[in-house]
Structures are given as structure tokens and as C-alpha cells.
Write a protein that holds these residues in place. Structure first.
Motif, short mmCIF file in Angstrom:
data_model
loop_
_atom_site.label_atom_id
_atom_site.label_comp_id
_atom_site.label_asym_id
_atom_site.label_seq_id
_atom_site.Cartn_x
_atom_site.Cartn_y
_atom_site.Cartn_z
N LYS A 642 12.47 -56.20 -34.72
CA LYS A 642 12.36 -55.39 -33.51
C LYS A 642 12.05 -56.42 -32.26
O LYS A 642 12.01 -55.99 -31.03
CB LYS A 642 10.99 -54.64 -33.71
CG LYS A 642 11.44 -53.34 -34.61
CD LYS A 642 10.38 -52.31 -34.80
CE LYS A 642 10.93 -51.00 -35.49
NZ LYS A 642 9.77 -50.14 -35.57
N TYR A 643 11.73 -57.64 -32.64
CA TYR A 643 11.38 -58.54 -31.52
C TYR A 643 11.92 -59.85 -31.72
O TYR A 643 12.40 -60.37 -32.55
CB TYR A 643 9.99 -58.76 -31.27
CG TYR A 643 9.15 -59.19 -32.59
CD1 TYR A 643 8.79 -60.54 -32.63
CD2 TYR A 643 8.80 -58.42 -33.56
CE1 TYR A 643 8.22 -61.09 -33.95
CE2 TYR A 643 8.08 -58.87 -34.69
CZ TYR A 643 7.81 -60.01 -34.82
OH TYR A 643 7.31 -60.52 -35.91
N TYR A 681 10.90 -57.10 -27.04
CA TYR A 681 10.38 -56.21 -28.23
C TYR A 681 10.88 -54.65 -28.24
O TYR A 681 11.21 -54.11 -27.09
CB TYR A 681 8.80 -55.87 -27.98
CG TYR A 681 8.11 -54.70 -28.92
CD1 TYR A 681 8.14 -55.29 -30.22
CD2 TYR A 681 7.62 -53.72 -28.63
CE1 TYR A 681 7.40 -54.26 -30.98
CE2 TYR A 681 6.88 -52.93 -29.29
CZ TYR A 681 6.91 -53.20 -30.53
OH TYR A 681 6.32 -52.47 -31.70
N LYS A 682 11.35 -54.06 -29.13
CA LYS A 682 12.02 -52.93 -29.37
C LYS A 682 11.13 -51.83 -30.30
O LYS A 682 11.19 -51.84 -31.42
CB LYS A 682 13.37 -53.00 -29.99
CG LYS A 682 14.17 -51.86 -30.24
CD LYS A 682 15.54 -52.16 -30.88
CE LYS A 682 16.11 -50.86 -30.97
NZ LYS A 682 17.71 -50.88 -31.65
N PRO A 683 10.34 -51.03 -29.63
CA PRO A 683 9.08 -50.44 -30.34
C PRO A 683 9.79 -49.29 -31.20
O PRO A 683 9.18 -48.86 -32.17
CB PRO A 683 8.34 -49.86 -29.08
CG PRO A 683 9.16 -49.78 -27.93
CD PRO A 683 9.91 -50.94 -28.29
N ASN A 684 10.92 -48.90 -30.60
CA ASN A 684 11.78 -47.60 -31.41
C ASN A 684 13.20 -47.75 -30.98
O ASN A 684 13.57 -48.72 -30.35
CB ASN A 684 11.13 -46.40 -31.10
CG ASN A 684 10.87 -46.17 -29.49
OD1 ASN A 684 11.76 -46.43 -28.74
ND2 ASN A 684 9.82 -45.79 -29.21
N TRP A 687 13.61 -47.46 -26.93
CA TRP A 687 13.10 -48.44 -25.69
C TRP A 687 13.34 -49.98 -26.11
O TRP A 687 12.98 -50.24 -27.42
CB TRP A 687 11.71 -48.04 -25.55
CG TRP A 687 11.34 -47.20 -24.53
CD1 TRP A 687 10.76 -45.81 -25.08
CD2 TRP A 687 11.39 -47.03 -23.07
NE1 TRP A 687 10.71 -45.00 -23.95
CE2 TRP A 687 11.07 -45.61 -22.66
CE3 TRP A 687 11.74 -47.74 -22.18
CZ2 TRP A 687 11.09 -45.16 -21.56
CZ3 TRP A 687 11.82 -47.12 -20.85
CH2 TRP A 687 11.34 -46.04 -20.58
N ILE A 688 13.59 -50.84 -25.13
CA ILE A 688 13.65 -52.13 -25.60
C ILE A 688 12.91 -52.75 -23.96
O ILE A 688 13.10 -52.66 -23.08
CB ILE A 688 14.93 -52.76 -25.57
CG1 ILE A 688 15.72 -52.23 -26.62
CG2 ILE A 688 14.85 -54.37 -25.68
CD1 ILE A 688 17.17 -52.63 -26.86
N TYR A 743 16.28 -48.10 -21.53
CA TYR A 743 16.03 -46.82 -22.30
C TYR A 743 17.37 -46.09 -23.00
O TYR A 743 18.13 -45.87 -21.97
CB TYR A 743 15.31 -45.93 -21.46
CG TYR A 743 14.98 -44.63 -21.93
CD1 TYR A 743 13.85 -44.40 -22.91
CD2 TYR A 743 15.66 -43.53 -21.72
CE1 TYR A 743 13.50 -43.08 -23.55
CE2 TYR A 743 15.41 -42.09 -22.18
CZ TYR A 743 14.48 -42.03 -23.22
OH TYR A 743 14.36 -40.81 -23.76
#
Length: 796
Positions: A642-643, A681-684, A687-688, A743
Motif C-alpha cells: 500500500k505504500y 500511501y494507499k489506505p484503501n 484514496w492515494i 480519489y
């Protein structure tokens, strides 16, 4: 209007190829990196749902019945480095197709399984190699999808300032780097590098924006030095770009719209042949709205377009043919109105310069890859490239208040076409490269031949005056604090053609199971220099056990004289090829499959450098010498989950001596300290977030004194700049914080991405160069503060 019309027609034609599909899927082909042979039995795993597939005897795999979304795919095979592909975007009812390569694990790192990012773990490129994926390029904050702004974060690399995309590497200049797209060498890779702006000669800062639209480049492999004999005619660094290949199963469309224009893409079957895929991109950019928003309308009106088409045809199991065509026009215009809008000539990014520039660049190439055996292949590349420059440059002479304010007036004296430059370059080239992998040794042998045509003209309308000069410049009277430039000294006309021929051999073999050596030798004949050169090179890697290795390289690198410099010399005066000798020693450790630490020291000696003995005149000689040294330290986390991110520090010291009596001086890209931090970082799935911080020592600039009223005429007041020490001072340090947010959401069958990308959110004005203004006697700075853009991308 022309560029917009081309984009719209282009997209309408491509849209007719749409073919409906019912199920979402991922399909692909896996081949071996060094032999290009299909790799059977490789395992393909999707992280999000644990789906697994295995490649068949032709290297093909297929994973059906997927729901629309973003996936991470990991490819593994015994004896090869693992490979991870991130953010594969599967749209409803479509099959996402890709081809990828696995690199053989020639030297086993016992304690860790390294992921094979494109080119990064190739044992034939052990030194200074960094790779970027398509998604890493796109995510890079402040880059706005520009490959060259993205690689500006790499250790040893510096940009020319916030408004430039051109790069300088390890103490050399922006014109010293070798760029190739799908094995085709490129003339110029940037827009808005206005030839003649800097006192009639090229701006050393390079161009402002890349000719490659966002998401056009599938992968990038960069070497800051020590590259093999296969690559030549440039001496500083190598950047190989792999252009996106079309989806062979069904069509995908995307469009991006932002403050400065739009980009349209087609990725799918060709529509005219079942074995042929097509990738096409059309971009148009116009900066009027953005410059108005950030208060820089006085800068002028730049616009450009980038149009690309690439096809891949699987002729049969052994032959693969690719075709690529690129067309990159641009225009720039600055008028008297723009000068008056600037209000004060001492303001930053200001000038009394006016003019217009029209530049067109084009590349057409064919690349046939033939599998000649189970462990060998042959590439034959035929290409044509051209660049056509047409520039008219002039000046205004507004009435100036003592503080630099421009007095309002209905009429202003100006001259639009004081200097005119026409530069047409064409090259037809052929490259043949054969690679054979044996049990104990791999060798690559090749030959290049090219016919280069130049039609160059530079004209000065009448005698002009230069107000910046060196103590060694000729002045008939020591009290004359200016230089006279006559048409006889400035004008040039050159029309000729010459052959460039190269031959090279690279070997790679392993000794004692730990030491890989890569010796090579390159021969070049440069027609316009009438010079034969031989450049031996060697690199290697010593595996220390487990995760550690020592890397090294040394070699001789020759660089052809710049075509514009060749064309501007007096008749019969030839320029030599410049020579650089490089030494590199480094250490690398992998803490995990996708986290590595590197430290490299480097040293360069340069001679036969082209230098200008007299300011403002075209005559060059090869009296220049130079030395540069430094070291780079970096910790890199590749995009595998994710990151991803990077922390790096570079120290570099670069000195030049033109042997003109003024002694040694700091080269323009002598930047002792460069610090870069990057994080994404890509939390979900929606979002990035990305951020990038850069610090660099201020660039060298001349130390000078100012002479006032040099004509002793109150009605024609002019100031002059006498340089006392070349690059004896420095501009302010460069500090920039760039932020980006993406987004993602989906409406029915269309995926949408809203993005906000800001260069230098701190709004700190970063100076890239200092220019003297003879109308006021002050120095103004070129540079950039905040540079925002936002927009929307759609995929369907």
C-alpha cells in the motif's frame, strides 16, 4: 485550435474500435528477461482474492470471472526473482492484458527473495540502476505524470529548478544524458527549451515539460553512470523507457482533464488485424488559464501537443514486430502586451524579451524481435527522427522609472525578429543487436549506423550590443563596458549530412559463484567530428553472502558534439567528441524483498569539453577540462503493497576549467548537498496520498560588478555587467514540498479518479538562474513558486 482538433478526431477514430465484453478478467504472458523466451510454469497470484494461475508452454495465463476493481499481481518462478505488479485496474466486462519479464536469479541472495523490478536486478547493470513502474511515475507528487520530474527524486539526479523537467546527473549537464524509447535514441525529450533565448544560444537549464503524456511510459530504467558498451554517444547517464503496449483482448479508454489541457488514450485491439494490438495517446496542453491563476500572464503563451501510436504484432511464435510513431509540436509567444503586464522589469521571471518559437519533433520506428534459438534473440530496429525549430527573438525598449517600473504608454519601441534561428535535424538509423545466453557467459553484440542531416541557419538582423561580459572578452578600449556583436560574428548557415557508425560487445559471466563481471568495448565513428573513438568499460558485482553486495564500474565515455554547435562553427572548424572517464564503487543491501539501501561513491575526469572563448560568439573550442566527485546514499521502498517511498542524500562537487585565463570554477550543476524524501500511501481502494520534499544547495552564479551609463548618454541609459568570477556566488537554496491526492470512485461502468497535485505548496520562490537587466542595472531571477493543478481521469 490545431492541436485540439487533432485530439478530438484522434479519439473519435479510435472509439470506433470498441468491442463489448461480458466478463472481467486478467490475461498475460511471461517471458525470460535475458532470452525473451516464453516462461512456462510461472505462478501468477492475485493478492486481493488468492486467485492463482500458471503459465502454459507459451508463457500465457488467464484468470477469469473477476469483479471490477484494482488488483495486485505477484509472479513467481523457481530460479527467478519474484515480480509484483500493482494497481492493475480491471474495468467491468473487460480483460486486462499485459506482458512482463522475469529476471534469472544468477547470484542467489540466500536470506531474502528479491522482487525483480524492471532492470533493477539485471546482473549486467549492477551499478546505479533504479527502476520506476507506470504507477510509481503517475503517483509521484509534483511530477504531474512527467517521467523526468519523477526521476528527479533519484540519488545523484538534480532538476534545473521547479519549472524545468530536464535533469542533470552527477556533476554533468542537461544535454549529457542518453534517452531511449523502445531502443530508439531520441533527439530531444522536453518541451519549451527555446533555442536562442540565452544570448542567442541554448539555455543550459533544458526544457520545461516532457514529451511523454502521463501513463504512456510503462516502465523506466535509469543508470546514473557505469552503463554498458551497448549505449553510447552520451557520457553522463542512461534512461531507457518502455512504452505502454496495447491490450490484445478488448479496448480500454481513458481521458484526463485538468487546468492545462486534456489527454485521451486508447488501449486495445487494432481493429484491422487479430494479431495486432494498439496503444494510442493524444495530449494537448495550454497554460493560459494556469498562468492567469498564479499571476504569471506576463510570461507569455506556451502550448504543446503530444501524439503517440504504438502497435505490437505477433507475427508468429518467434517474431514480434512493434511500430511506434510520435509527433510533438509546440508553440510559444511573448508579445509587447506581456511585457507591459509585468509592470516592473526587476520582478522575478521578468524580461523585456519578446518573440515566438515553433518547434516540431517526430519519431517513427520499427522494432523486430526474433527468437533465434532457445537462449538467443536478435533485435533489428529501423527508425527516423526529426526536429524542426523556427524561432524569432527580439526585445522591447520600454520607458523605465528609476525603480524599474514600466511607464504606461500607448506606444513602445520593439523589434520582433532581431535574431532568427532555423534548425532542421533529421536522422535515419538502423540498429542490430544480438544476445546469446550460454551456460557460463552471456554476450550482446551489435552495430548501429545512422545518416544525420542538418539544415541550420542563424541570422542577426543588424549589429547588436551585449551588456554582460568577461574580463577576457575583446574590447578595443578598456573603458568600453559592453560588447559589439555583428552579423558577421553571429550568422551561420550550414547544410550537410554525415554518417555515424558504432559497434559494441558486452559480456557477462560469473566467477566463483559470487563475482559477476561485465566487460565491454565500444567503437564509434562520428561523421561531423571525423573522429574514431574506442571506449572500454567494465562493471561488476561481488555478492558478500545473504543480502549484501559490492558494485563497481569504470570506463571511458565519449559524447558527440551538439548538432547546433557543429552547425554554427566557421567553415572547416570541427569540434571533437568530449571524453569522460568514470569510476564507481558502491554497496547494496536488501532488508526485505522490496526495501534496499545503496551507497555509491563516484569520480569523473573530463577533457576535450566544448567551451566558448568569447561571450556571445558561436566559435567553440575543445580546451575545456573538468573533474567531479561525490557520493549518493539512498533507502528505497518499492511499490509492492500500500505504500512506497525513498530517502536519499547526494553530495557532488563539479569543477570546470575553460583554460581561458580565468582559472577553475564551479560548474553550473555543482550542488554540494541534495536531500530528497518521497512517500506514497494507499489506505484503501479509494484514496492515494503522496508527498515529496526536496532540498538542494543553491546553484552557482557569477560574481560581478555593475557599470552605469555605459554610453554616457542620459537619453540612452544602459547598465553593464562585468563578471569578476565565473560562478563565484550561489543562488538561494532550493526548498520544495510537493503534495498529491487521488480519489477513485466508480459510476456504473466508468472508473473516475479526481486528483489534486501541487508543486511547492510552501510557495517559496526557487531561483534557477540569475539574469542581468541592462535597462535597470539589476538582476532578476528565473524560477517558480507554487504550481498547482487538479483534474479528473476516467477509465472505461
Amino acid at each position: 485550435m490545431y492541436n485540439r482538433t487533432v485530439c478530438i478526431i484522434f479519439f473519435m477514430l479510435i472509439s470506433t474500435m470498441l468491442v463489448a465484453q461480458n466478463n472481467s478478467a486478467i490475461k498475460g504472458k511471461v517471458v525470460e528477461y535475458r532470452t525473451k523466451q516464453p516462461l512456462a510454469g510461472a505462478t501468477i497470484a492475485i493478492r486481493e482474492n488468492n486467485f492463482v494461475a500458471v503459465t502454459d508452454s507459451t508463457g500465457i495465463f488467464f484468470i477469469p470471472n473477476l469483479s471490477a476493481g484494482t488488483y495486485t499481481v505477484t509472479i513467481t518462478s523457481i530460479g527467478y526473482y519474484d515480480k509484483t505488479l500493482n494497481d492493475i485496474n480491471v474495468v467491468p466486462g473487460k480483460t486486462y492484458y499485459f506482458e512482463t519479464e522475469l529476471t534469472e536469479d544468477a547470484i542467489k541472495l540466500n536470506d531474502v527473495t528479491v522482487r525483480a523490478f524492471k532492470g533493477e536486478n539485471n546482473p549486467q547493470m549492477p551499478v546505479s540502476a533504479f527502476a520506476l513502474s507506470r504507477e510509481e511515475i503517475f503517483r509521484s507528487p509534483g511530477a504531474q505524470g512527467d517521467i523526468f520530474r519523477a526521476i528527479g527524486i533519484l540519488p545523484g539526479v538534480v532538476s534545473s529548478g521547479g519549472q524545468y523537467s530536464a535533469i542533470a546527473v552527477r556533476g554533468q549537464g542537461t544535454s549529457d544524458n542518453l534517452f531511449m524509447a523502445d531502443d530508439i535514441p531520441l533527439f530531444q525529450v522536453s518541451h519549451l527549451e527555446i533555442e536562442g533565448f540565452n544570448t542567442g544560444f541554448n539555455d543550459p537549464n533544458g526544457g520545461r515539460f516532457s514529451i511523454f503524456a502521463p501513463r504512456v511510459v510503462e516502465n523506466a530504467t535509469f543508470q546514473g553512470g557505469g552503463f554498458g558498451a551497448q549505449y553510447g554517444r552520451k557520457s553522463s547517464s542512461y534512461l531507457g523507457l518502455g512504452i505502454k503496449e496495447g491490450n490484445r483482448t478488448n479496448p480500454l479508454y481513458s481521458g484526463q482533464f485538468d487546468l492545462i489541457g486534456f489527454t485521451l488514450m486508447y488501449d486495445g485491439p487494432s481493429g484491422f488485424d487479430k494479431k495486432t494490438s494498439l496503444f494510442a495517446s493524444a495530449r494537448y496542453q495550454n497554460f493560459d488559464l494556469l498562468l492567469k491563476m498564479i499571476g504569471l500572464t506576463h510570461s507569455g503563451s506556451p502550448s504543446y501537443g503530444d501524439y503517440m501510436l504504438k502497435t505490437i504484432t505477433e507475427i508468429n511464435a518467434r517474431n514480434k514486430l512493434s511500430f511506434i510513431a510520435m509527433f510533438n509540436p509546440e508553440t510559444y509567444k511573448r508579445t509587447v502586451k506581456n511585457v507591459l503586464e509585468s509592470k516592473n522589469l526587476n520582478d522575478d521571471n521578468n524580461s523585456n524579451f519578446i518573440g515566438q518559437s515553433k518547434v516540431s519533433k517526430a519519431v517513427v520506428g520499427l522494432n523486430l524481435r526474433t527468437l533465434t534459438g532457445k537462449s538467443s534473440y536478435l533485435k533489428n530496429i529501423l527508425y527516423y527522427r526529426m526536429m524542426d525549430v523556427n524561432n524569432d527573438l527580439g526585445y522591447t525598449n520600454p520607458v523605465i522609472e528609476p525603480d524599474g517600473d514600466i511607464m504606461p504608454t500607448d506606444k513602445i519601441n520593439f523589434e520582433q525578429d532581431l535574431r532568427k534561428i532555423e534548425n532542421e535535424q533529421q536522422e535515419v538509423g538502423y540498429r542490430s543487436i544480438f544476445t546469446q545466453r550460454g551456460k557460463h557467459i552471456t554476450f550482446t553484440a551489435g552495430a548501429d549506423v545512422a545518416r544525420v542531416n542538418i539544415d541550420y541557419s542563424r541570422k542577426l538582423k543588424h549589429t547588436d550590443t551585449l551588456y554582460s561580459f568577461l574580463p577576457t572578452d575583446y574590447r578595443p578600449n578598456p573603458a568600453q563596458y559592453y560588447l559589439i556583436l555583428t552579423p558577421d560574428h553571429f550568422n551561420a548557415a550550414f547544410e550537410d549530412a554525415a554518417w555515424n557508425v558504432s559497434g559494441y560487445l558486452d559480456l557477462s559471466f560469473t566467477l566463483f559463484k559470487r563475482l559477476t563481471l561485465n566487460p565491454g568495448v565500444r567503437y564509434d565513428y562520428t561523421g561531423f567530428a571525423a573522429k574514431h573513438t574506442l571506449s572500454p568499460r567494465i562493471s561488476g558485482m561481488l555478492e558478500l553472502g545473504g543480502k549484501h553486495s559490492i558494485n563497481f564500474a569504470s570506463g571511458i565515455y565519449y559524447q558527440d558534439p551538439a548538432i547546433a554547435d557543429v552547425a554554427s562553427q566557421p567553415q572547416g572548424h570541427r569540434l571533437k567528441s568530449e571524453r569522460t572517464i568514470q569510476y564507481i564503487l558502491g554497496y547494496k543491501i536488501y532488508f526485505s524483498p522490496d526495501v534496499k539501501f545503496t551507497a555509491e561513491g563516484w569520480y569523473k575526469e573530463m577533457d576535450d569539453l566544448a567551451v566558448r572563448p568569447s561571450s556571445g560568439e558561436p566559435l567553440l573550442n575543445n580546451n575545456g577540462t573538468g573533474k567531479a566527485h561525490g557520493f549518493d546514499v539512498s533507502l528505497t521502498k518499492r511499490l509492492s503493497q500500500k505504500y512506497h517511498g525513498q530517502v536519499s542524500y547526494s553530495y557532488m562537487d563539479s569543477k570546470r576549467d575553460d583554460h581561458d585565463g580565468l582559472g577553475e570554477y564551479n560548474y553550473i550543476f555543482n550542488l554540494p548537498h541534495v536531500i530528497s524524501l518521497l512517500g506514497s500511501y494507499k489506505p484503501n481502494d479509494k484514496w492515494i496520498f503522496s508527498g515529496k520534499f526536496r532540498y538542494a544547495s543553491g546553484r552557482p552564479t557569477d560574481q560581478y560588478i555593475v557599470h552605469s551609463d555605459v554610453f554616457d548618454n542620459a537619453g540612452y541609459l544602459r547598465y553593464a555587467q562585468e563578471v569578476k568570477e565565473k560562478n563565484g556566488e550561489r543562488l538561494a537554496d532550493f526548498i520544495s514540498l510537493d503534495l498529491r491526492a487521488d480519489y477513485k470512485f466508480r459510476l456504473k461502468k466508468i472508473g473516475w479518479t479526481a486528483f489534486f497535485d501541487v508543486v511547492n505548496v510552501l510557495n517559496r520562490f526557487n531561483e534557477s538562474s540569475a539574469l542581468f537587466q541592462p535597462l535597470t542595472g539589476k538582476t532578476y531571477f528565473l524560477g517558480l513558486a507554487v504550481f498547482p493543478t487538479f483534474g479528473m481521469r476516467m477509465d472505461f
